[in-house]
Design an enzyme around this catalytic site. Structure first.
Site, PDB file in Angstrom:
ATOM      1  N   HIS A 243       0.856  -1.196   0.000  1.00 52.61           N
ATOM      2  CA  HIS A 243       0.000   0.000   0.000  1.00 52.61           C
ATOM      3  C   HIS A 243       0.883   1.234   0.000  1.00 52.61           C
ATOM      4  O   HIS A 243       2.069   1.155   0.333  1.00 52.61           O
ATOM      5  CB  HIS A 243      -0.893   0.024   1.250  1.00 52.61           C
ATOM      6  N   ASP A 245       0.872   5.061   1.879  1.00 46.49           N
ATOM      7  CA  ASP A 245       0.174   5.713   2.987  1.00 46.49           C
ATOM      8  C   ASP A 245      -0.596   6.913   2.440  1.00 46.49           C
ATOM      9  O   ASP A 245      -0.173   7.540   1.465  1.00 46.49           O
ATOM     10  CB  ASP A 245       1.183   6.158   4.058  1.00 46.49           C
ATOM     11  N   HIS A 300       4.741   0.178  -0.241  1.00 45.52           N
ATOM     12  CA  HIS A 300       5.530  -0.624   0.696  1.00 45.52           C
ATOM     13  C   HIS A 300       4.677  -1.727   1.308  1.00 45.52           C
ATOM     14  O   HIS A 300       3.454  -1.707   1.210  1.00 45.52           O
ATOM     15  CB  HIS A 300       6.158   0.267   1.772  1.00 45.52           C
ATOM     16  N   ARG A 310       7.938  -9.074  15.541  1.00 49.50           N
ATOM     17  CA  ARG A 310       8.318  -7.716  15.117  1.00 49.50           C
ATOM     18  C   ARG A 310       7.252  -6.700  15.525  1.00 49.50           C
ATOM     19  O   ARG A 310       6.055  -6.966  15.428  1.00 49.50           O
ATOM     20  CB  ARG A 310       8.505  -7.695  13.597  1.00 49.50           C
TER      21      ARG A 310
HETATM   22  O1  LIG Z   1       5.548  -2.390   9.804  1.00 47.93           O
HETATM   23  C1  LIG Z   1       6.022  -1.806   8.852  1.00 47.93           C
HETATM   24  O2  LIG Z   1       7.212  -1.833   8.577  1.00 47.93           O
HETATM   25  C2  LIG Z   1       5.124  -1.030   7.919  1.00 47.93           C
HETATM   26  C3  LIG Z   1       3.906  -0.464   8.590  1.00 47.93           C
HETATM   27  C4  LIG Z   1       3.073   0.344   7.642  1.00 47.93           C
HETATM   28  O3  LIG Z   1       3.332   0.410   6.475  1.00 47.93           O
HETATM   29  C5  LIG Z   1       1.911   1.098   8.133  1.00 47.93           C
HETATM   30  O4  LIG Z   1       1.588   1.027   9.351  1.00 47.93           O
HETATM   31  O5  LIG Z   1       1.292   1.812   7.300  1.00 47.93           O
HETATM   32 FE   LIG Z   2       2.291   2.074   5.533  1.00 44.23          FE
END
Ligand SMILES: O=C(O)CCC(=O)C(=O)O
Ligand SMILES: [Fe+2]
Length: 385
Positions: A243, A245, A300, A310
């Protein structure tokens, strides 16, 4: 890559007036009960969470690494411009956020996600309002479940915390750590946005809402805690689906466990390696709009792994309530039209919640009169990512 569709979103909306536990595909809002699963289940990925084509997208090891930029370096603006042009992302050091605070936020997120499901569900978000516990908002548009849980903090931290920890001494630590984190992140995010604007030849005067009242500005930010439990079959699972942001910029802390990947210009996935004390900066769709399409918002995703749990913490900075973001006048060539029509963060989030990655295309000036007005009327707000 398995693409996310609108199937989940439709299922969610149709479940609104009916019994959620029987009609809602559970993976769309309620994550798997990972705490229980890890204790009791066999080592198998449920079919609801198996992404058959995921392992096809192998990362690109030859790609240039995403740059790590010291914010206090004299060449910071130059390096940021290059990173925004090429990657739509970079990492920052010299940001001034104490490493100890980053570790405390991570510890609080771990404390939250280790609560029993019965407790977390007390703070469950609804399909319309994404604040609270649940899967990441992007999962509404995905055909398969994500190997993750999320907690979105918008507005009062205390309101969220007391749902999770009714006892004051249990909730107060969460409130003070997250409260301090929000303060620090607001400072560093404004610094980063100012540097990005400078790299575009703009000043804060070109974006007057940057100087908006303190309260309005704090409404422009949302904190998202993400948890990616240890996974029995990481190659077939997806932590966070691809996605962009919706924010102006997102500042992400990813601890020391790798998982974040972004898509290069060539369409290959590139890992952003955890770097001690560094924060990741992703450009969001609002920055792409503000820059009149010059800087891309980076696609990403997050992968999971078989040995480490994680945690990541995303700070989404959008625009204050009611403020319309549009291409900066100085970046629109004489005699040409801006590439995008004006849009508030709230309306854009509504569009993104309904149409996913097609949302940007829909506010292109050639399309703006048809689609945007339709979506404003049926705005589903507060979807965050
Ligand atoms: O956890 C991650 O590295 C990405 C998180 C992410 O892309 C988001 O919260 O929009
Ligand atoms: Fe994100």
């Amino acid at each position: 890559m398995m693409h996310c569709s609108r199937r989940g979103a439709r299922a969610n909306r149709s479940s609104k007036s009916s019994n959620m536990s029987t009609t809602l595909p559970h993976h769309t809002i309620i994550p798997l009960d990972f705490t229980n699963l890890i204790l009791t289940q066999s080592n198998k990925l449920p079919h609801t969470h198996t992404w058959p084509h995921r392992s096809y997208d192998s990362p690109d090891p030859s790609h240039h690494p995403v740059p790590v930029i010291d914010l206090s370096a004299p060449r910071a603006v130059h390096l940021i411009r290059h990173a925004c042009d090429k990657f739509g992302a970079f990492q920052v050091t010299g940001h001034g956020v104490p490493v100890q605070l980053l570790k405390e936020v991570e510890a609080e997120a771990r404390r939250l996600f280790s609560l029993p499901m019965g407790r977390k569900i007390l703070a469950l978000r609804s399909p319309e309002n994404m604040a609270g516990y649940g899967t990441a908002p992007v999962s509404l548009l995905c055909p398969k479940g994500l190997w993750s849980e999320g907690f979105t903090i918008a507005g009062s931290v205390a309101e969220h915390a007391t749902k999770l920890w009714p006892a004051h001494d249990e909730s107060s630590r969460f409130c003070s750590v997250i409260g301090e984190y929000k303060k620090q992140m607001e400072l560093v995010t404004k610094k980063i946005i100012t540097l990005i604007l400078t790299s575009l030849g703009l000043t804060n005067d070109d974006v007057p809402w940057m100087k908006a009242e303190k309260e309005a500005v704090s409404e422009a930010a949302v904190v998202q805690l993400n948890s990616y439990p240890v996974c029995p079959d990481p190659a077939q699972a997806m932590g966070m689906a691809p996605h962009t942001d919706s924010s102006m910029v997102t500042v992400l802390y990813q601890g020391n466990v790798a998982g974040l990947q972004l898509q290069s210009e060539k369409g290959r996935w590139v890992t952003v390696p955890p770097t001690e004390g560094a924060l990741v900066v992703n450009l969001g769709d609002l920055m792409h709009i503000l820059s009149n399409g010059r800087f891309r918002s980076v696609l990403h995703r997050a992968l999971v792994n078989g040995s480490e749990h994680r945690i990541s913490v995303a700070y989404f900075y959008g625009s204050p309530k009611g403020v319309e973001v549009k291409p900066a006048v100085n970046l629109v060539g004489e005699g040409t039209s801006p590439m995008y029509g004006p849009v508030t963060w709230k309306d854009y989030l509504g569009l993104k919640g309904r149409h996913g990655q097609k949302a940007l295309e829909m506010i292109k000036t050639s399309k703006v009169h048809g689609m945007l007005s339709v979506c404003k009327m049926c705005a589903m707000s507060n979807v965050v990512s």
